[in-house]
Design a protein around this motif. Structure first.
Motif, short mmCIF file in Angstrom:
data_model
loop_
_atom_site.label_atom_id
_atom_site.label_comp_id
_atom_site.label_asym_id
_atom_site.label_seq_id
_atom_site.Cartn_x
_atom_site.Cartn_y
_atom_site.Cartn_z
N PRO A 136 34.87 21.36 -41.45
CA PRO A 136 35.99 20.41 -41.77
C PRO A 136 37.61 21.22 -41.46
O PRO A 136 38.46 20.71 -41.69
CB PRO A 136 35.85 20.88 -43.43
CG PRO A 136 34.71 21.63 -43.75
CD PRO A 136 33.94 21.93 -42.29
N CYS B 51 37.83 22.93 -38.32
CA CYS B 51 37.96 22.68 -36.82
C CYS B 51 38.30 21.20 -36.59
O CYS B 51 38.72 20.69 -35.56
CB CYS B 51 36.98 23.36 -36.11
SG CYS B 51 37.01 25.03 -35.80
N GLY B 52 37.36 20.54 -37.27
CA GLY B 52 37.29 19.04 -36.76
C GLY B 52 36.18 18.94 -35.80
O GLY B 52 36.02 18.14 -35.32
N VAL B 53 35.68 19.95 -35.52
CA VAL B 53 34.53 19.98 -34.47
C VAL B 53 33.04 19.61 -35.02
O VAL B 53 32.65 19.92 -35.80
CB VAL B 53 34.40 21.50 -33.79
CG1 VAL B 53 33.14 21.60 -33.12
CG2 VAL B 53 35.80 21.75 -32.84
N SER B 54 32.76 18.63 -34.10
CA SER B 54 31.17 18.43 -34.44
C SER B 54 30.09 19.23 -33.61
O SER B 54 30.16 19.09 -32.46
CB SER B 54 30.95 17.07 -34.18
OG SER B 54 31.01 16.06 -35.24
N GLY B 55 29.65 20.10 -34.31
CA GLY B 55 28.76 21.22 -33.42
C GLY B 55 27.43 21.21 -33.82
O GLY B 55 27.08 20.78 -35.03
N GLU B 56 26.56 21.61 -32.98
CA GLU B 56 25.18 21.70 -33.37
C GLU B 56 24.70 22.91 -34.40
O GLU B 56 25.62 23.96 -34.00
CB GLU B 56 24.25 21.55 -32.20
CG GLU B 56 24.79 22.35 -30.93
CD GLU B 56 23.37 23.16 -30.47
OE1 GLU B 56 22.99 23.67 -31.31
OE2 GLU B 56 23.16 23.29 -29.09
N THR C 279 23.26 25.74 -33.92
CA THR C 279 23.45 27.12 -33.35
C THR C 279 24.67 27.67 -33.30
O THR C 279 24.81 29.00 -33.14
CB THR C 279 22.69 26.97 -31.61
OG1 THR C 279 23.63 26.28 -31.19
CG2 THR C 279 21.35 26.66 -31.76
N GLU C 280 25.79 26.80 -33.48
CA GLU C 280 27.02 27.41 -33.35
C GLU C 280 27.41 28.07 -34.95
O GLU C 280 28.68 28.43 -35.10
CB GLU C 280 27.95 25.98 -33.22
CG GLU C 280 29.12 26.47 -32.44
CD GLU C 280 30.00 25.37 -31.89
OE1 GLU C 280 31.03 24.94 -32.34
OE2 GLU C 280 29.43 24.47 -30.98
N TYR D 201 30.28 30.64 -34.81
CA TYR D 201 30.99 30.97 -33.26
C TYR D 201 32.36 30.26 -32.94
O TYR D 201 32.73 30.11 -32.05
CB TYR D 201 29.94 30.46 -32.47
CG TYR D 201 28.83 31.48 -32.02
CD1 TYR D 201 28.94 32.55 -31.35
CD2 TYR D 201 27.64 30.99 -32.80
CE1 TYR D 201 28.06 33.56 -31.12
CE2 TYR D 201 26.53 32.06 -32.41
CZ TYR D 201 26.78 33.36 -31.61
OH TYR D 201 25.87 34.28 -31.21
N GLY D 202 32.82 29.50 -34.11
CA GLY D 202 34.11 28.74 -34.01
C GLY D 202 35.19 29.55 -34.70
O GLY D 202 35.36 30.42 -34.61
#
Lengths: 110, 192
Positions: free
Chosen positions: A7, A9-14, A16-17, A60-61
């Motif tokens: 929420p 970054c707005g990044v959709s990550g899998e 492992t991140e 990792y982000g």
């Protein structure tokens, strides 16, 4: 494999991140509480087959912690939301209730 | 600093269909603070000539750059020789507010991955959708490549710049070269 949306970054990550941080919305025992309360706070965790609220870190982000609601059986992710809250957003709870009949948010560790 | 400073891999380079190169030293400053603050925006402008980037945005102008790292963190890029002074200037400009400017230039390694297949090199290593309609130049992504943390962005359609910790620079270079070596799989090649 879980796909989570951070929420911050707005990044959709899998997954492992990310780093899993266990059950969310746990009430912290504090000074003056009895041993029973501390035991509950430290050790008692839910292990549901179904809807589960968890803490995750975008390791990792951006490095921020956030909350996620997912189903432990189907691995469906219902949603993610900010860490700065004691309870899940009402809209998310309503959405989960729509998908899982009889679902009710119980709050912290039981 | 002194002219003894060298980048992690001394400008190592691999030339294949995609070129992987250590870009040499780059001045990098981690700036943490309230990104919505006007004073911070002014300080960033003074240091780089650039504004405060929006979520996941990277702004560049010449050798200067500003990248969005998290809701309260920016990465300021300047020439290596200017980093110490810029960090000091930023800290001074932000004195009185809850902010931190730290020169992290010597903690980092920077790589440039150039060539038509650069999207594929990254896609082989990072859990990121590198399709051209999903990841465009001007966007930064902090993630992992194989087993290490890294951040990358596209300078243009055929160039990616990647930042990682200096201590894992050799590992990063090796896996990037390995990913570049076997050639493209024609999945993310630019449309011609």
């Amino acid at each position: 494999m879980l796909i989570l949306e951070c929420p911050y970054c707005g990044v959709s990550g899998e997954e492992t991140e990310f780093h899993a941080g266990g059950e969310a919305h746990i009430t912290r025992a504090s000074v003056g509480d009895d041993d029973q309360a501390f035991e509950t706070y430290l050790f008692m965790r839910k292990n549901p087959k179904g809807v589960h609220f968890e803490r995750w870190q975008h390791a990792y982000g951006c490095g921020k912690w956030f909350h996620a609601a997912r189903c432990t059986m189907t691995l469906e992710v219902f949603g993610t939301y900010s860490a700065q809250t004691f309870t899940p957003p009402k809209a998310l709870l309503a959405e989960i209730a729509k998908k899982r009949s009889g679902f009710e948010f119980e709050g912290g560790a039981s | 600093m002194s002219d003894m400073s060298v980048s992690a891999l001394s400008n190592a380079q691999y030339d294949g269909s995609v070129q992987v190169a250590d870009t040499g030293l780059r001045g990098m400053i981690t700036l943490r603070g309230d990104l919505a603050d006007k004073g911070l925006a002014k300080a960033v402008k003074a240091a780089t000539g650039l504004g405060v980037p929006k979520q996941r945005q990277v702004l560049t102008k010449g050798s200067n750059g500003v990248a969005w790292m998290s809701p309260d963190e920016l990465l300021i890029m300047v020439p290596y020789s200017a980093a110490t002074q810029t960090a000091a200037d930023l800290q001074l400009a932000l004195s009185g507010q809850h902010a931190l400017a730290a020169n992290v230039s010597d903690a980092r390694a920077v790589f440039r991955i150039a060539g038509a297949g650069c999207r594929e090199v990254i896609a082989k290593l990072a859990p990121v959708d590198m399709a051209s309609d999903k990841f465009a130049p001007g966007t930064i992504r902090r993630t992992r490549i194989a087993q290490i943390a890294a951040a990358f962005w596209m300078v243009d359609e055929e160039t990616v710049e990647l930042v990682c910790f200096r201590s894992v620079a050799q590992y990063a270079f090796d896996i990037l070269v390995q990913a570049a070596k076997n050639g493209p799989v024609d999945f993310h090649l630019p449309k011609s």
